[in-house]
Design a protein around this motif. Sequence first.
Motif, PDB file in Angstrom:
ATOM      1  N   PRO A   6       0.784  -1.420  -0.064  1.00  7.87           N
ATOM      2  CA  PRO A   6       0.100  -0.030   0.038  1.00  7.87           C
ATOM      3  C   PRO A   6       0.924   1.388  -0.023  1.00  7.87           C
ATOM      4  CG  PRO A   6      -0.212  -1.315   2.041  1.00  7.87           C
ATOM      5  CD  PRO A   6       0.706  -2.072   1.220  1.00  7.87           C
ATOM      6  N   LYS A   7       0.461   2.454  -0.575  1.00  2.59           N
ATOM      7  CA  LYS A   7       1.059   3.778  -0.534  1.00  2.59           C
ATOM      8  C   LYS A   7       1.174   4.059   0.698  1.00  2.59           C
ATOM      9  CE  LYS A   7       2.541   6.502  -3.821  1.00  2.59           C
ATOM     10  NZ  LYS A   7       3.780   6.479  -4.015  1.00  2.59           N
ATOM     11  N   ARG A   8       2.215   4.608   1.369  1.00  2.00           N
ATOM     12  CA  ARG A   8       2.600   4.845   2.790  1.00  2.00           C
ATOM     13  C   ARG A   8       3.510   5.922   2.804  1.00  2.00           C
ATOM     14  NH1 ARG A   8       3.929  -1.273   4.100  1.00  2.00           N
ATOM     15  NH2 ARG A   8       1.655  -2.069   4.638  1.00  2.00           N
ATOM     16  N   PRO A   9       3.744   6.624   3.962  1.00  4.79           N
ATOM     17  CA  PRO A   9       4.532   7.710   3.931  1.00  4.79           C
ATOM     18  C   PRO A   9       6.110   6.989   4.011  1.00  4.79           C
ATOM     19  CG  PRO A   9       3.047   7.914   5.637  1.00  4.79           C
ATOM     20  CD  PRO A   9       2.757   6.726   4.981  1.00  4.79           C
ATOM     21  N   ASP A  10       7.085   7.877   4.033  1.00  5.72           N
ATOM     22  CA  ASP A  10       8.372   7.228   3.729  1.00  5.72           C
ATOM     23  C   ASP A  10       8.892   6.457   5.268  1.00  5.72           C
ATOM     24  OD1 ASP A  10       8.898   8.077   1.206  1.00  5.72           O
ATOM     25  OD2 ASP A  10       9.701  10.080   1.849  1.00  5.72           O
ATOM     26  N   THR A  11       8.176   6.964   6.353  1.00 10.48           N
ATOM     27  CA  THR A  11       8.460   6.657   7.944  1.00 10.48           C
ATOM     28  C   THR A  11       7.022   6.542   8.471  1.00 10.48           C
ATOM     29  OG1 THR A  11       9.620   6.907   9.715  1.00 10.48           O
ATOM     30  CG2 THR A  11       9.041   8.821   8.386  1.00 10.48           C
ATOM     31  N   PRO A  12       6.994   5.661   9.618  1.00  5.14           N
ATOM     32  CA  PRO A  12       5.738   5.720  10.249  1.00  5.14           C
ATOM     33  C   PRO A  12       5.970   6.701  11.323  1.00  5.14           C
ATOM     34  CG  PRO A  12       6.959   3.669  10.440  1.00  5.14           C
ATOM     35  CD  PRO A  12       7.732   4.504   9.530  1.00  5.14           C
ATOM     36  N   CYS A  13       7.070   7.545  11.372  1.00  6.92           N
ATOM     37  CA  CYS A  13       7.206   8.505  12.515  1.00  6.92           C
ATOM     38  C   CYS A  13       5.966   9.584  12.469  1.00  6.92           C
ATOM     39  CB  CYS A  13       8.596   9.313  12.358  1.00  6.92           C
ATOM     40  SG  CYS A  13       8.820  10.625  13.664  1.00  6.92           S
ATOM     41  N   THR A  54       0.751  -1.455  12.003  1.00  2.00           N
ATOM     42  CA  THR A  54      -0.543  -1.308  11.591  1.00  2.00           C
ATOM     43  C   THR A  54      -1.513  -2.297  12.377  1.00  2.00           C
ATOM     44  OG1 THR A  54      -0.403  -2.215   9.603  1.00  2.00           O
ATOM     45  CG2 THR A  54      -0.010   0.062   9.686  1.00  2.00           C
ATOM     46  N   ALA A  55      -1.146  -3.431  12.214  1.00  2.00           N
ATOM     47  CA  ALA A  55      -1.929  -4.446  13.161  1.00  2.00           C
ATOM     48  C   ALA A  55      -2.148  -3.939  14.505  1.00  2.00           C
ATOM     49  CB  ALA A  55      -1.482  -5.631  12.948  1.00  2.00           C
ATOM     50  N   GLU A  56      -1.074  -3.545  15.112  1.00  2.00           N
ATOM     51  CA  GLU A  56      -1.201  -3.140  16.494  1.00  2.00           C
ATOM     52  C   GLU A  56      -1.877  -1.810  16.742  1.00  2.00           C
ATOM     53  OE1 GLU A  56       2.878  -3.506  17.630  1.00  2.00           O
ATOM     54  OE2 GLU A  56       3.020  -5.639  17.780  1.00  2.00           O
ATOM     55  N   GLY A  57      -2.184  -1.032  15.557  1.00  2.00           N
ATOM     56  CA  GLY A  57      -2.926   0.159  15.918  1.00  2.00           C
ATOM     57  C   GLY A  57      -1.943   1.534  15.733  1.00  2.00           C
ATOM     58  N   TYR A  58      -0.768   1.268  15.125  1.00  2.00           N
ATOM     59  CA  TYR A  58       0.053   2.350  14.957  1.00  2.00           C
ATOM     60  C   TYR A  58       0.011   2.645  13.418  1.00  2.00           C
ATOM     61  CZ  TYR A  58       1.936   1.279  19.652  1.00  2.00           C
ATOM     62  OH  TYR A  58       2.148   1.067  21.023  1.00  2.00           O
ATOM     63  N   PRO A  59       0.649   3.805  13.265  1.00  2.00           N
ATOM     64  CA  PRO A  59       1.090   4.838  14.228  1.00  2.00           C
ATOM     65  C   PRO A  59      -0.275   5.681  14.477  1.00  2.00           C
ATOM     66  CG  PRO A  59       1.461   5.308  11.715  1.00  2.00           C
ATOM     67  CD  PRO A  59       0.798   4.081  11.739  1.00  2.00           C
ATOM     68  N   ARG A  60      -0.094   6.411  15.724  1.00  2.00           N
ATOM     69  CA  ARG A  60      -0.938   6.732  16.428  1.00  2.00           C
ATOM     70  C   ARG A  60      -0.876   8.519  16.265  1.00  2.00           C
ATOM     71  NH1 ARG A  60      -0.569   3.055  21.600  1.00  2.00           N
ATOM     72  NH2 ARG A  60      -1.693   1.348  20.557  1.00  2.00           N
ATOM     73  N   ARG A  61      -1.646   8.866  15.460  1.00  2.00           N
ATOM     74  CA  ARG A  61      -1.513  10.246  14.879  1.00  2.00           C
ATOM     75  C   ARG A  61      -2.324  11.299  15.558  1.00  2.00           C
ATOM     76  NH1 ARG A  61       1.721  10.563  10.535  1.00  2.00           N
ATOM     77  NH2 ARG A  61       1.677   8.869   9.160  1.00  2.00           N
ATOM     78  N   GLN A  62      -1.896  12.435  16.139  1.00  2.00           N
ATOM     79  CA  GLN A  62      -2.619  13.339  17.165  1.00  2.00           C
ATOM     80  C   GLN A  62      -3.691  13.966  16.031  1.00  2.00           C
ATOM     81  OE1 GLN A  62      -2.194  13.434  20.366  1.00  2.00           O
ATOM     82  NE2 GLN A  62      -0.652  11.933  20.049  1.00  2.00           N
ATOM     83  N   GLY A  63      -4.652  14.186  16.496  1.00  2.00           N
ATOM     84  CA  GLY A  63      -5.528  14.958  15.879  1.00  2.00           C
ATOM     85  C   GLY A  63      -7.081  14.917  16.551  1.00  2.00           C
TER      86      GLY A  63
END
Length: 63
Positions: A6-13, A54-63
């Motif tokens: 899948p298309k993803r950002p360069d990093t999960p940070c 992602t299976a564990e529910g990350y990344p956790r973005r603030q918002g």
Amino acid sequence: MSDSPPKRPDTPCVAVCSTTFDDICRGCGRTVNEVAHWVFMTDEEKNKVWERITAEGYPRRQG
């Protein structure tokens, strides 16, 4: 259908870095070792990390 990842950002940070109480970042879900070596990992290694976090529910973005 394509088997490409899948298309993803360069990093999960997500700039919510915290490993104060354990070795897992509370923002992205990666281990300290994965964060430190991310730029040196192969696409296959990164995909495995992405699948786990992602299976564990990350990344956790603030918002």
